[in-house]
Design a protein around this motif. Structure first.
Motif, PDB file in Angstrom:
ATOM      1  N   LEU A  69       0.899  -1.309  -0.363  1.00 23.18           N
ATOM      2  CA  LEU A  69      -0.188  -0.031   0.145  1.00 23.18           C
ATOM      3  C   LEU A  69       1.139   0.954  -0.029  1.00 23.18           C
ATOM      4  O   LEU A  69      -0.068   2.394  -0.293  1.00 23.18           O
ATOM      5  CB  LEU A  69      -0.491  -0.179   1.209  1.00 23.18           C
ATOM      6  N   GLY A  70       2.101   1.168   0.737  1.00 25.43           N
ATOM      7  CA  GLY A  70       3.243   2.118   0.402  1.00 25.43           C
ATOM      8  C   GLY A  70       3.782   2.773  -0.282  1.00 25.43           C
ATOM      9  O   GLY A  70       3.792   3.749  -0.612  1.00 25.43           O
ATOM     10  N   VAL A  71       3.845   2.033  -1.903  1.00 27.09           N
ATOM     11  CA  VAL A  71       3.661   1.941  -3.033  1.00 27.09           C
ATOM     12  C   VAL A  71       3.247   3.078  -3.426  1.00 27.09           C
ATOM     13  O   VAL A  71       3.388   3.848  -4.258  1.00 27.09           O
ATOM     14  CB  VAL A  71       4.220   0.822  -3.203  1.00 27.09           C
ATOM     15  N   LEU A  72       1.323   2.168  -3.491  1.00 26.15           N
ATOM     16  CA  LEU A  72       0.426   2.768  -3.420  1.00 26.15           C
ATOM     17  C   LEU A  72       0.382   4.147  -3.720  1.00 26.15           C
ATOM     18  O   LEU A  72       0.335   5.246  -4.677  1.00 26.15           O
ATOM     19  CB  LEU A  72      -1.320   2.046  -3.856  1.00 26.15           C
ATOM     20  N   PHE A  73      -0.094   4.600  -2.894  1.00 30.64           N
ATOM     21  CA  PHE A  73       0.309   5.885  -1.749  1.00 30.64           C
ATOM     22  C   PHE A  73       1.268   7.185  -2.064  1.00 30.64           C
ATOM     23  O   PHE A  73       1.127   7.914  -2.245  1.00 30.64           O
ATOM     24  CB  PHE A  73      -0.301   6.339  -0.678  1.00 30.64           C
ATOM     25  N   LEU A  74       2.484   6.461  -1.775  1.00 30.38           N
ATOM     26  CA  LEU A  74       3.503   7.399  -2.713  1.00 30.38           C
ATOM     27  C   LEU A  74       3.400   7.435  -4.479  1.00 30.38           C
ATOM     28  O   LEU A  74       4.080   8.403  -4.361  1.00 30.38           O
ATOM     29  CB  LEU A  74       4.926   6.537  -2.859  1.00 30.38           C
ATOM     30  N   LEU A  75       2.837   6.616  -5.280  1.00 29.06           N
ATOM     31  CA  LEU A  75       2.727   7.172  -6.012  1.00 29.06           C
ATOM     32  C   LEU A  75       1.916   7.768  -6.805  1.00 29.06           C
ATOM     33  O   LEU A  75       1.727   8.582  -7.574  1.00 29.06           O
ATOM     34  CB  LEU A  75       3.040   5.332  -7.338  1.00 29.06           C
ATOM     35  N   PHE A  76       0.844   7.822  -6.049  1.00 29.44           N
ATOM     36  CA  PHE A  76      -0.901   8.369  -6.094  1.00 29.44           C
ATOM     37  C   PHE A  76      -0.563   9.684  -5.768  1.00 29.44           C
ATOM     38  O   PHE A  76      -0.863  10.930  -6.507  1.00 29.44           O
ATOM     39  CB  PHE A  76      -1.713   7.545  -5.092  1.00 29.44           C
ATOM     40  N   TYR A  77       0.681   9.983  -4.119  1.00 30.35           N
ATOM     41  CA  TYR A  77       0.552  11.805  -3.633  1.00 30.35           C
ATOM     42  C   TYR A  77       1.550  12.038  -5.316  1.00 30.35           C
ATOM     43  O   TYR A  77       1.627  13.207  -5.687  1.00 30.35           O
ATOM     44  CB  TYR A  77       1.373  11.477  -2.559  1.00 30.35           C
ATOM     45  N   LEU A  78       2.535  11.582  -5.587  1.00 32.68           N
ATOM     46  CA  LEU A  78       3.359  11.984  -6.519  1.00 32.68           C
ATOM     47  C   LEU A  78       3.006  12.558  -7.813  1.00 32.68           C
ATOM     48  O   LEU A  78       2.655  13.355  -8.539  1.00 32.68           O
ATOM     49  CB  LEU A  78       4.458  10.926  -7.524  1.00 32.68           C
ATOM     50  N   GLY A  79       1.641  11.667  -8.198  1.00 35.90           N
ATOM     51  CA  GLY A  79       0.735  12.139  -9.620  1.00 35.90           C
ATOM     52  C   GLY A  79       0.138  13.345  -8.810  1.00 35.90           C
ATOM     53  O   GLY A  79      -0.131  14.175  -9.695  1.00 35.90           O
ATOM     54  N   LEU A  80      -1.052  13.283  -8.079  1.00 37.17           N
ATOM     55  CA  LEU A  80      -1.097  14.823  -7.448  1.00 37.17           C
ATOM     56  C   LEU A  80      -0.074  15.912  -7.618  1.00 37.17           C
ATOM     57  O   LEU A  80      -0.995  16.904  -7.847  1.00 37.17           O
ATOM     58  CB  LEU A  80      -1.517  14.475  -5.495  1.00 37.17           C
ATOM     59  N   GLU A  81       1.306  15.371  -7.040  1.00 32.05           N
ATOM     60  CA  GLU A  81       2.302  16.978  -7.128  1.00 32.05           C
ATOM     61  C   GLU A  81       2.715  17.566  -8.430  1.00 32.05           C
ATOM     62  O   GLU A  81       3.476  18.148  -8.377  1.00 32.05           O
ATOM     63  CB  GLU A  81       3.636  16.600  -6.320  1.00 32.05           C
ATOM     64  N   PHE A  82       2.451  16.351  -9.487  1.00 29.32           N
ATOM     65  CA  PHE A  82       2.749  15.987 -10.833  1.00 29.32           C
ATOM     66  C   PHE A  82       1.709  17.246 -11.920  1.00 29.32           C
ATOM     67  O   PHE A  82       0.989  17.270 -12.050  1.00 29.32           O
ATOM     68  CB  PHE A  82       3.053  14.706 -11.634  1.00 29.32           C
ATOM     69  N   SER A  83       2.154  18.250 -12.999  1.00 27.09           N
ATOM     70  CA  SER A  83       2.086  18.462 -13.654  1.00 27.09           C
ATOM     71  C   SER A  83       2.449  18.185 -14.906  1.00 27.09           C
ATOM     72  O   SER A  83       3.640  19.368 -15.244  1.00 27.09           O
ATOM     73  CB  SER A  83       1.885  20.196 -13.441  1.00 27.09           C
ATOM     74  N   VAL A  84       1.487  17.971 -16.237  1.00 25.49           N
ATOM     75  CA  VAL A  84       2.079  17.525 -17.300  1.00 25.49           C
ATOM     76  C   VAL A  84       1.793  19.345 -18.119  1.00 25.49           C
ATOM     77  O   VAL A  84       3.551  19.796 -18.497  1.00 25.49           O
ATOM     78  CB  VAL A  84       1.274  16.643 -18.124  1.00 25.49           C
ATOM     79  N   GLY A  85       1.177  20.191 -17.447  1.00 22.73           N
ATOM     80  CA  GLY A  85       1.977  21.383 -18.092  1.00 22.73           C
ATOM     81  C   GLY A  85       2.734  22.259 -17.576  1.00 22.73           C
ATOM     82  O   GLY A  85       3.272  23.123 -19.069  1.00 22.73           O
ATOM     83  N   ARG A  86       2.637  22.154 -16.574  1.00 28.14           N
ATOM     84  CA  ARG A  86       4.093  22.805 -15.751  1.00 28.14           C
ATOM     85  C   ARG A  86       4.935  22.442 -16.068  1.00 28.14           C
ATOM     86  O   ARG A  86       6.232  22.851 -16.604  1.00 28.14           O
ATOM     87  CB  ARG A  86       4.099  22.027 -14.056  1.00 28.14           C
TER      88      ARG A  86
END
Length: 422
Positions: A69-86
């Motif tokens: 679950l830690g892997v999933l939450f780490l990657l999920f949170y990374l996605g939340l912080e990621f901006s393709v447009g930026r």
């Protein structure tokens, strides 16, 4: 299965992780190597004291699941912080510097893999391990050293974003190469293309479906809100696994979609404690799976790889500072900061473990991550003194600018993107 001591064992495990975390904070070090080391110190060689089983025989499957679950939450949170447009709008300095950073570290992985005489699949895992900077350690170091207001920090964070994009693409490739058991070229190619199509589908459709998701998220109940978020996370991650795409990629894509939600701040506030808790258990469970007596053959290679990584990152820091028009001495700031390795290197190694690859990869990543997670923050702290010690100019005078938080820096960048969009 006996369950009399299950909760007690989990309580002891969490308590020990918290204890070493307090010690790490006291010493002003990254907590990641401490979480790994306490796991390695226990496990199959640890004693049983009365009811306290420090081998965690009964609770290990649950600890492993918490790590997953830690892997999933780490990657999920990374996605939340990621901006393709930026990332697209971040400019030549970040794209050019990030490309050189990924290239130099990937080639370093090929070099070390060749010296270790590893097969192709293990070599590709090694390339991923050596290219994956630790976002968690980098963010913590920049904050602790009060360098978030420095001009090179925007370059560092942009290069981290570029590296994260590479991680997503490389994991999709490894899904086809490793998780499907290899097979023919067409099997690997088709699975890798499926993973890439999966990523592109989310990138293209994400902004179109987010208004409908926001309507569903328009609830006052915190209970319902978190249930909706978690259901999206686990459904997407679970579905990706069924099509032989790493579940971590599914978690990352779910985060990418929700990154454009109008409720992003509320989502981040809810997810952050889960990311921190399960992330800590991920590192602990990883350490628990490592026999410290099996590291002997990997110590030399891990040390060599760490040294190559540091010099390679100094080179990428030089090019990044040049493209950004920064002073040459900032190349040491950039290079040493980006040398930290942690969560994503371990995720890459776990893909190799899931695919039944050579176990030396697990031993290698332990040594490699421990060295760089400890050494990189120290080098970053002394980066200016090291520069002046080599090239002259006296000791580094600390920046008098008021320190800003990473959140403020990211908010400023987001405002700039919005202005450009208009």
């Amino acid at each position: 299965m006996h369950t009399e001591t299950l909760i007690l064992e989990i309580g002891i495990a969490v308590g020990l992780v918290a204890l070493v975390g307090l010690l790490a904070n006291k010493l002003r070090f990254s907590v990641i190597p401490f979480f790994i080391l306490i796991g390695m110190a226990l496990g199959e060689h640890a004693p049983t004291i009365g009811l306290i089983d420090l081998q965690f025989t009964e609770s290990k499957p649950f600890i492993d699941f918490m790590g997953r679950l830690g892997v999933l939450f780490l990657l999920f949170y990374l996605g939340l912080e990621f901006s393709v447009g930026r990332l697209i709008k971040s400019g030549k300095a970040i794209v050019s510097g990030g490309s050189i950073y990924v290239f130099l570290n990937f080639v370093s992985g090929l070099l070390v893999g060749w010296m270790m005489n590893l097969p192709f699949a293990e070599m590709m895992i090694l390339c991923g391990i050596m290219t994956s900077s630790s976002t968690a350690i980098v963010a913590k170091v920049l904050t602790d050293l009060k360098r978030t207001a420095n001009p090179e920090t925007e370059v560092i964070m942009g290069m981290i974003m570029f590296d994260d994009l590479f991680i997503a693409m490389h994991i999709s490739f490894l899904s086809g190469l490793v998780l499907t058991g290899g097979g023919s070229f067409w099997t690997v190619a088709s699975t890798s293309l499926l993973a890439l199509a999966f990523i592109l589908l989310f990138l293209v459709l994400g902004r179109k479906v987010i208004p409908y998701i926001d309507k569903v998220l328009n609830v006052k109940s915190g209970e319902l809100f978190i249930l909706i978020i978690f259901s999206l996370l686990f459904l997407v991650a679970g579905f990706s696994e069924t099509i032989h795409v790493a579940e971590a990629i599914g978690a990352l894509m779910a985060g990418l979609v929700l990154a454009d939600s109008q409720y992003i701040k509320r989502i981040e506030q809810i997810v952050l404690p889960y990311k921190d808790y399960f992330g800590a258990m991920f590192f602990f469970s990883f350490g628990l799976s490592i026999d410290p007596f099996s590291l002997g053959g990997a110590v030399m290679w891990g040390a060599i790889a760490a040294l190559i990584t540091i010099f390679g990152n100094l080179a990428s820091g030089y090019f990044a500072s040049h493209f950004a028009g920064l002073k040459k001495k900032t190349s040491f700031d950039i290079g040493f900061t980006l040398s930290a390795r942690g969560e994503f290197s371990i995720i890459m190694a776990n893909i190799g473990k899931a695919g039944g690859l050579n176990p030396i990869i697990q031993s290698f990543v332990v040594v490699y991550v421990l060295i760089l997670a400890i050494v990189a923050p120290i080098l970053t702290k002394e980066s200016r003194n090291i520069w002046h010690g080599i090239f002259g100019g006296g000791l580094y005078a600390k920046d008098k600018q008021p320190a800003k938080t990473l959140e403020a820096l990211e908010a400023k960048s987001a405002e700039q993107v919005q202005v450009e969009d208009k």
